[in-house]
Design an enzyme around this catalytic site. Structure first.
Site, short mmCIF file in Angstrom:
data_model
loop_
_atom_site.label_atom_id
_atom_site.label_comp_id
_atom_site.label_asym_id
_atom_site.label_seq_id
_atom_site.Cartn_x
_atom_site.Cartn_y
_atom_site.Cartn_z
N HIS A 79 -112.04 -3.81 20.96
CA HIS A 79 -112.45 -5.08 20.98
C HIS A 79 -111.60 -6.16 21.88
CE1 HIS A 79 -113.04 -3.54 17.01
NE2 HIS A 79 -114.20 -3.89 17.16
N HIS A 129 -113.22 -13.35 14.70
CA HIS A 129 -113.59 -11.91 15.35
C HIS A 129 -112.42 -11.63 16.36
CE1 HIS A 129 -115.42 -8.38 17.10
NE2 HIS A 129 -115.90 -8.14 15.73
N GLU A 131 -112.97 -9.81 19.03
CA GLU A 131 -113.25 -9.82 20.53
C GLU A 131 -113.43 -11.31 20.93
OE1 GLU A 131 -117.15 -7.74 21.05
OE2 GLU A 131 -117.39 -9.44 22.61
N SER A 228 -119.15 -5.92 13.17
CA SER A 228 -120.15 -7.04 13.37
C SER A 228 -121.78 -6.42 13.54
CB SER A 228 -119.95 -7.98 14.60
OG SER A 228 -120.78 -8.89 14.84
#
Ligand code: SF4
Length: 318
Positions: A79, A129, A131, A228
């Site tokens: 990520h 998240h 990322e 996700s």
């Protein structure tokens, strides 16, 4: 009323993408080359089975680089990480292998480039998240996160003629374009990214689900709750006409009552899911009369990424 004909539609492409494959092989090769423990910052990919399997082989998953003993080896997950994490690792003299997916790195480069050109960058993605944290961390003073529709009204830019949107790689294509339309109503000069940020694997898996969902009474997506792209597949299946859709990590999590009155079951999996978990699900369904399987193919994927250079160098020596 006669019972519906039972069958399975199996989406293709599904499962492992090139970035996940590379990240998992990176940890496996690091374990073989250096021996355990190999520290991994965050889950290498968002899949329970993959993480557990690597843990059994000697990978130690940590949340932050400061949990890794001084001088030890740490792998950064697919990520991506922000420059601050690289700095933390350097401060602890950690040896690092960066398994960030090259398609995430591409978005990092875009963030850096447009920050340098002094754009306001609207990053469409999910708050919290990993990322998104990594990408935003490339240029925190230029990036604003846009997650939900209500975030659009909160955006403040310095110059409405110098605004660009970027996105997380694993979003729903349709939902992202909705968010872009909303942003463009506020900022008509909003610029598009130089190329798609939502990656090929995310897009291809959504296209395959869209193709099969209208024919399905139920779509089962194999994937983890923190994945996700897997969660998006459930949403896409429902929007495309599946009567019901559920996300499961393992076949045994499927509830028998979900199959009541169901003729066609669609099956797919997220980009971090090894195909043996899908095969387990097909076997579980076959035991319940769903042994007739047809593949629905919408793309042929042949993308592969080279291993991280730090590891390639080491492997060449051995
Ligand atoms: S889902 Fe896309 S961005 Fe994420 S690891 Fe796979 S190829 Fe890379």
């Amino acid at each position: 009323m006669s019972a519906p004909t039972k069958r399975v539609l199996l989406a293709k492409p599904r499962g492992y993408c090139a970035g996940v494959d590379r990240a998992v092989i990176t940890v496996e090769k690091a374990l073989e080359t250096y021996g355990p423990p190999v520290y991994v910052r965050k889950e290498i990919v968002h899949n329970r089975h993959v993480v557990e399997t690597l843990r059994e082989r000697g990978a130690v998953f940590v949340d932050e680089a400061d949990e890794v003993p001084e001088g030890a080896l740490v792998v950064f997950s697919a990520h991506g990480v922000s420059p601050a994490v690289h700095e933390q690792a350097a401060a602890r003299n950690l040896r690092t292998i960066d398994a960030t997916c090259p398609l995430v790195t591409k978005v990092h480069f875009e963030a850096k480039r447009f920050a340098k050109e002094d754009y306001d960058i609207l990053l469409i993605g999910h708050e919290g998240h990993e990322e998104v944290e990594g990408t935003a961390g490339e240029a925190p003073e230029h990036v604003q996160l846009v997650d939900k529709a209500e975030d659009v009204d909160k955006v403040v830019v310095r110059d409405p003629s110098k605004v660009i949107w970027l996105s997380q790689t694993t979003l729903s294509v349709d939902e992202t374009m909705e968010r872009v339309d909303q942003l463009r109503q506020r900022f008509p000069d909003l610029q598009n990214p130089p190329s798609d940020d939502i990656c090929y694997a995310t897009q291809n898996r959504q296209v395959a689900v869209k193709a099969m969902a209208p024919s399905c009474d139920l779509v089962l997506v194999v994937g983890s709750q923190n994945s996700s792209n897997s969660k998006r597949l459930v949403e896409v299946a429902l929007l495309a006409g599946a009567r019901a859709s559920h996300l499961v990590d393992f076949a045994h999590e499927v509830q028998e009552e979900w199959l009541a009155g169901v003729g066609t079951v669609g099956v797919t999996s997220g980009a971090s899911v090894p195909d043996n978990l899908v095969m387990d699900l097909l076997a579980w369904l076959a035991e319940r009369g769903y042994g007739d399987v047809d593949e629905v193919t919408t793309a042929d994927e042949r993308i592969a990424f080279a291993l991280p250079p730090e590891l390639r160098k080491e492997l060449k020596k051995s």
